[in-house]
Every structure is written in C-alpha cells, then in structure tokens.
Write a protein that holds these residues in place. Structure first.
Motif, PDB file in Angstrom:
ATOM      1  N   GLY A  21       0.820  -1.204   0.000  1.00  0.00           N
ATOM      2  CA  GLY A  21       0.000   0.000   0.000  1.00  0.00           C
ATOM      3  C   GLY A  21       0.851   1.248   0.000  1.00  0.00           C
ATOM      4  N   GLY A  22       0.203   2.365  -0.233  1.00  0.00           N
ATOM      5  CA  GLY A  22       0.902   3.636  -0.236  1.00  0.00           C
ATOM      6  C   GLY A  22       0.243   4.653   0.669  1.00  0.00           C
ATOM      7  N   SER A  23      -0.637   4.198   1.555  1.00  0.00           N
ATOM      8  CA  SER A  23      -1.374   5.118   2.419  1.00  0.00           C
ATOM      9  C   SER A  23      -0.514   5.620   3.572  1.00  0.00           C
ATOM     10  CB  SER A  23      -2.608   4.429   3.013  1.00  0.00           C
ATOM     11  OG  SER A  23      -3.523   4.109   2.013  1.00  0.00           O
ATOM     12  N   THR A  24      -0.650   6.900   3.854  1.00  0.00           N
ATOM     13  CA  THR A  24      -0.020   7.484   5.031  1.00  0.00           C
ATOM     14  C   THR A  24      -0.923   7.240   6.233  1.00  0.00           C
ATOM     15  OG1 THR A  24      -1.116   9.609   4.748  1.00  0.00           O
ATOM     16  CG2 THR A  24       1.019   9.321   3.625  1.00  0.00           C
ATOM     17  N   LEU A  25      -0.426   7.531   7.413  1.00  0.00           N
ATOM     18  CA  LEU A  25      -1.233   7.385   8.617  1.00  0.00           C
ATOM     19  C   LEU A  25      -2.466   8.286   8.550  1.00  0.00           C
ATOM     20  CD1 LEU A  25      -1.184   5.783  11.237  1.00  0.00           C
ATOM     21  CD2 LEU A  25      -0.049   7.709  12.313  1.00  0.00           C
ATOM     22  N   SER A  26      -2.300   9.476   7.995  1.00  0.00           N
ATOM     23  CA  SER A  26      -3.436  10.394   7.842  1.00  0.00           C
ATOM     24  C   SER A  26      -4.489   9.809   6.903  1.00  0.00           C
ATOM     25  CB  SER A  26      -2.964  11.749   7.312  1.00  0.00           C
ATOM     26  OG  SER A  26      -2.064  12.341   8.209  1.00  0.00           O
ATOM     27  N   MET A  27      -4.046   9.147   5.839  1.00  0.00           N
ATOM     28  CA  MET A  27      -4.989   8.522   4.911  1.00  0.00           C
ATOM     29  C   MET A  27      -5.705   7.357   5.588  1.00  0.00           C
ATOM     30  SD  MET A  27      -2.820   8.649   1.360  1.00  0.00           S
ATOM     31  CE  MET A  27      -4.015   7.732   0.417  1.00  0.00           C
ATOM     32  N   GLN A  28      -4.987   6.599   6.401  1.00  0.00           N
ATOM     33  CA  GLN A  28      -5.622   5.494   7.115  1.00  0.00           C
ATOM     34  C   GLN A  28      -6.637   6.012   8.124  1.00  0.00           C
ATOM     35  OE1 GLN A  28      -2.861   2.491   8.533  1.00  0.00           O
ATOM     36  NE2 GLN A  28      -1.493   2.961   6.832  1.00  0.00           N
ATOM     37  N   LEU A  29      -6.318   7.137   8.779  1.00  0.00           N
ATOM     38  CA  LEU A  29      -7.282   7.754   9.695  1.00  0.00           C
ATOM     39  C   LEU A  29      -8.522   8.206   8.927  1.00  0.00           C
ATOM     40  CD1 LEU A  29      -8.166   8.811  12.446  1.00  0.00           C
ATOM     41  CD2 LEU A  29      -6.804  10.876  12.007  1.00  0.00           C
ATOM     42  N   ALA A  30      -8.322   8.801   7.767  1.00  0.00           N
ATOM     43  CA  ALA A  30      -9.458   9.226   6.933  1.00  0.00           C
ATOM     44  C   ALA A  30     -10.339   8.030   6.578  1.00  0.00           C
ATOM     45  CB  ALA A  30      -8.948   9.910   5.670  1.00  0.00           C
ATOM     46  N   ARG A  31      -9.713   6.895   6.267  1.00  0.00           N
ATOM     47  CA  ARG A  31     -10.467   5.685   5.930  1.00  0.00           C
ATOM     48  C   ARG A  31     -11.246   5.167   7.128  1.00  0.00           C
ATOM     49  NH1 ARG A  31      -9.180   0.731   6.879  1.00  0.00           N
ATOM     50  NH2 ARG A  31      -6.984   1.187   7.193  1.00  0.00           N
ATOM     51  N   LEU A  32     -10.657   5.257   8.322  1.00  0.00           N
ATOM     52  CA  LEU A  32     -11.349   4.794   9.519  1.00  0.00           C
ATOM     53  C   LEU A  32     -12.522   5.708   9.877  1.00  0.00           C
ATOM     54  CD1 LEU A  32      -8.276   3.774  11.694  1.00  0.00           C
ATOM     55  CD2 LEU A  32     -10.011   2.237  10.731  1.00  0.00           C
ATOM     56  N   ILE A  33     -12.349   7.011   9.637  1.00  0.00           N
ATOM     57  CA  ILE A  33     -13.411   7.980   9.945  1.00  0.00           C
ATOM     58  C   ILE A  33     -14.551   7.851   8.942  1.00  0.00           C
ATOM     59  CG2 ILE A  33     -13.979  10.444   9.995  1.00  0.00           C
ATOM     60  CD1 ILE A  33     -11.115  10.908  11.078  1.00  0.00           C
ATOM     61  N   GLU A  34     -14.209   7.699   7.660  1.00  0.00           N
ATOM     62  CA  GLU A  34     -15.202   7.591   6.587  1.00  0.00           C
ATOM     63  C   GLU A  34     -14.920   6.342   5.763  1.00  0.00           C
ATOM     64  OE1 GLU A  34     -15.306  11.049   4.115  1.00  0.00           O
ATOM     65  OE2 GLU A  34     -15.500  12.406   5.803  1.00  0.00           O
ATOM     66  N   PRO A  35     -15.436   5.189   6.192  1.00  0.00           N
ATOM     67  CA  PRO A  35     -15.193   3.961   5.429  1.00  0.00           C
ATOM     68  C   PRO A  35     -15.720   4.081   3.995  1.00  0.00           C
ATOM     69  CG  PRO A  35     -16.196   3.472   7.552  1.00  0.00           C
ATOM     70  CD  PRO A  35     -16.245   4.959   7.370  1.00  0.00           C
ATOM     71  N   ARG A  36     -15.005   3.509   3.053  1.00  0.00           N
ATOM     72  CA  ARG A  36     -15.425   3.575   1.646  1.00  0.00           C
ATOM     73  C   ARG A  36     -16.290   2.366   1.306  1.00  0.00           C
ATOM     74  NH1 ARG A  36      -9.439   2.664  -0.879  1.00  0.00           N
ATOM     75  NH2 ARG A  36      -8.970   1.367   0.860  1.00  0.00           N
ATOM     76  N   ASP A  37     -17.188   2.591   0.374  1.00  0.00           N
ATOM     77  CA  ASP A  37     -18.073   1.516  -0.065  1.00  0.00           C
ATOM     78  C   ASP A  37     -17.340   0.525  -0.951  1.00  0.00           C
ATOM     79  OD1 ASP A  37     -20.195   2.676   1.288  1.00  0.00           O
ATOM     80  OD2 ASP A  37     -20.795   3.876  -0.444  1.00  0.00           O
ATOM     81  N   ASN A  38     -16.403   1.037  -1.744  1.00  0.00           N
ATOM     82  CA  ASN A  38     -15.671   0.163  -2.658  1.00  0.00           C
ATOM     83  C   ASN A  38     -14.237   0.653  -2.794  1.00  0.00           C
ATOM     84  OD1 ASN A  38     -15.747   2.415  -4.335  1.00  0.00           O
ATOM     85  ND2 ASN A  38     -17.503   1.662  -5.478  1.00  0.00           N
TER      86      ASN A  38
END
Length: 87
Positions: A21-38
């Motif tokens: 993956g290439g996600s930063t910690l901030s991107m992972q936090l964004a994903r946890l706050i707003e889960p994506r549908d796909n």
C-alpha cells in the motif's frame, strides 16, 4: 506520500495484484473515519483529500492518538487507551 503511491501503483501494474500500500497514517485515519463503499480510484482520491484536511487541522500527535483510538487490532479489539500514549 506521492512516492509511496507511485511505487504501489507500479507494483500493481507489474504484478497484476496489490503487493503493498501507499497510504499514510493520515490517509488510514481518513479511511477509519469515513469507510469507503468500494475500492476505486475515486474513493482513494476522496481519502487523499480528507487526509490533507486532517493534516491541516491536527498535529502529528493528535493524528496518531485518533488513529490509535480507532484502529482495529483483530477480533473485536479496537483502539488503545489514551493513558498508554503518554511519554
């Protein structure tokens, strides 16, 4: 982290599947706050924009604290107690 995203994209193209993956910690936090549908390019771009907003509003310490509070640790375990974050 543009370099990490390019590396991960290159690995995807050459291998045909996700290698890293290439996600930063901030991107992972964004994903946890707003889960994506796909898993799509649009979802990743939205996550990147949300990560930029997070980094503008929060310190690195606050980002880490929020990530550790929301991150799954397997099974039904989530988060780390705030007291354990003290230096």
């Amino acid at each position: 982290d543009l370099l990490a995203l390019c590396r991960a994209a290159g690995q995807l193209v050459t291998s045909g599947h996700i290698v890293s993956g290439g996600s930063t910690l901030s991107m992972q936090l964004a994903r946890l706050i707003e889960p994506r549908d796909n898993r799509s390019l649009g979802s990743k771009l939205k996550q990147m924009l949300r990560a930029i907003q997070i980094e503008r509003r929060l310190s690195k310490q606050e980002i880490l604290e929020r990530y550790l509070t929301l991150a799954p640790y397997g099974g039904n375990l989530e988060g780390v107690r705030a007291a354990s974050l003290a230096y």
